[in-house]
Design an enzyme around this catalytic site. Structure first.
Site, PDB file in Angstrom:
ATOM      1  N   TYR A 126      13.665  21.805  -4.029  1.00 20.63           N
ATOM      2  CA  TYR A 126      13.357  22.412  -5.331  1.00 20.63           C
ATOM      3  C   TYR A 126      11.838  23.027  -4.827  1.00 20.63           C
ATOM      4  O   TYR A 126      10.801  22.384  -4.761  1.00 20.63           O
ATOM      5  CB  TYR A 126      13.149  21.577  -6.520  1.00 20.63           C
ATOM      6  CG  TYR A 126      12.634  22.236  -7.880  1.00 20.63           C
ATOM      7  CD1 TYR A 126      12.660  23.553  -7.946  1.00 20.63           C
ATOM      8  CD2 TYR A 126      12.687  21.582  -9.062  1.00 20.63           C
ATOM      9  CE1 TYR A 126      12.692  24.199  -9.180  1.00 20.63           C
ATOM     10  CE2 TYR A 126      12.518  21.957 -10.210  1.00 20.63           C
ATOM     11  CZ  TYR A 126      12.311  23.532 -10.284  1.00 20.63           C
ATOM     12  OH  TYR A 126      12.056  24.135 -11.547  1.00 20.63           O
TER      13      TYR A 126
ATOM     14  N   LYS B 145      17.124  24.917  -4.606  1.00 17.90           N
ATOM     15  CA  LYS B 145      16.709  25.616  -5.910  1.00 17.90           C
ATOM     16  C   LYS B 145      15.456  26.459  -5.536  1.00 17.90           C
ATOM     17  O   LYS B 145      14.367  26.034  -5.431  1.00 17.90           O
ATOM     18  CB  LYS B 145      16.573  24.821  -7.161  1.00 17.90           C
ATOM     19  CG  LYS B 145      16.074  25.748  -8.264  1.00 17.90           C
ATOM     20  CD  LYS B 145      15.791  24.572  -9.667  1.00 17.90           C
ATOM     21  CE  LYS B 145      15.756  25.615 -10.690  1.00 17.90           C
ATOM     22  NZ  LYS B 145      15.203  24.737 -12.014  1.00 17.90           N
TER      23      LYS B 145
END
Length: 306
Positions: A141, A169
């Site tokens: 992330y 992500k």
């Protein structure tokens, strides 16, 4: 559980965590899961940014995962689940991975360590240690405006070679970096955009999917955008994007997920718009704006937009 690498595509929902009178609201959680399991989503993220994961105790995290998995089983819909994990110390995060190893999840969404601002070498060592320790696959992330440190593409590409790191992500807020990564990434390394207001651009550039708070609303439209792009119907996708692009800005007018929680409470999916300090509920001005948008988009019977 499933092979996350084969499931990491399409529309994933970073589920908000409902509270009522200061406690985790299990009834509202079940109502959310029941609703979104009937929508065209491909996976759920629990207890990450949108889910106020840092405000949850270990016991609440365990309850949240168990309730969501139980409700999905009762409905008969399988959806992969990634659990958000964050922290500033590698050793403590390894302990969290060990404590959740037997939980009914399919992977972890792990953000860069906040506050300490490690170097790229430090980030490489940190994520390598976590991936080595994790029982479930890891989705990186990259969100530098929250963690204060960015994963650069050289580091990401090295981490992409780890057998237990399956995707990213991407919230780098750098269009050039995103497009370069999409060109250079190895086969099988999935990139999902998490920048709501810039999601269309990333998807059009070749991202494998999106993890969008905004998809709590107009869920089917967000899913249809990806389907149209995948089919090569970019003009149709752009027309759909025009229908929801305002939402991707409105829901971040004040710190997320407070605006989305307000909307979901007003439309009956959750009992209360409560957030946990230091997060607070939306102010009166934004509440009025949200009310006007809800009136435009929500069917008269009061169900949430899909």
């Amino acid at each position: 559980m499933t092979d996350l690498r084969t499931q990491l595509h399409g529309l994933w929902l970073p589920l908000i965590t409902p509270f009522r009178d200061g406690a985790l609201d299990e009834a509202s959680t079940r109502r959310l899961v029941h609703h979104y399991a009937a929508q065209p989503i491909d996976g759920l993220i629990l207890a990450a940014t949108s889910g106020e994961g840092l405000a949850l105790s270990s016991a609440e995290l365990a309850t949240l995962v168990a309730v969501v998995r139980d409700e999905l089983a009762a409905i008969g819909r399988f959806l992969p689940i990634c659990l958000g994990v964050s922290g500033a110390a590698t050793a403590g995060m390894i302990e969290a991975l060990e404590a959740t190893a037997a939980w009914p999840i399919d992977g972890y969404l792990i953000s860069s360590p906040f506050y300490v601002r490690p170097s790229q070498r430090g980030l490489l060592a940190h994520f390598t240690a976590l991936a080595d320790a994790a029982r479930h696959p890891v989705v990186l992330y990259n969100i530098p405006y929250r963690s204060s440190v960015a994963l650069d593409n050289q580091t990401l590409l090295r981490l992409a070679g780890h057998s237990n790191i399956v995707g990213l992500k991407d919230c780098c807020a750098n269009r050039g970096q995103t497009r370069e990564l999409l060109q250079l990434r190895p086969d099988g390394f999935r990139v999902l955009t998490g920048e709501d207001s810039h999601a269309f651009d990333a998807l059009e550039a070749g991202a494998d999917g999106a993890i969008l708070l905004s998809a709590h609303l107009e869920t089917a439209t967000f899913a249809a955008i990806q389907s149209q792009l995948k089919a090569g119907n970019n003009a149709a996708a752009a027309a759909l994007w025009d229908r929801v692009s305002d939402l991707t800005r409105l829901l971040f007018t004040e710190p997320s997920p407070a605006p989305a929680k307000y909307w979901l409470a007003k439309t009956g999916l959750i009992a209360s718009p409560e957030a946990r300090l230091p997060m607070v509920q939306v102010g009166a001005d934004l509440a009025a704006r949200l009310d006007r948008e809800i009136a435009k988009r929500t069917p008269a019977k009061g169900t949430a937009s899909s």
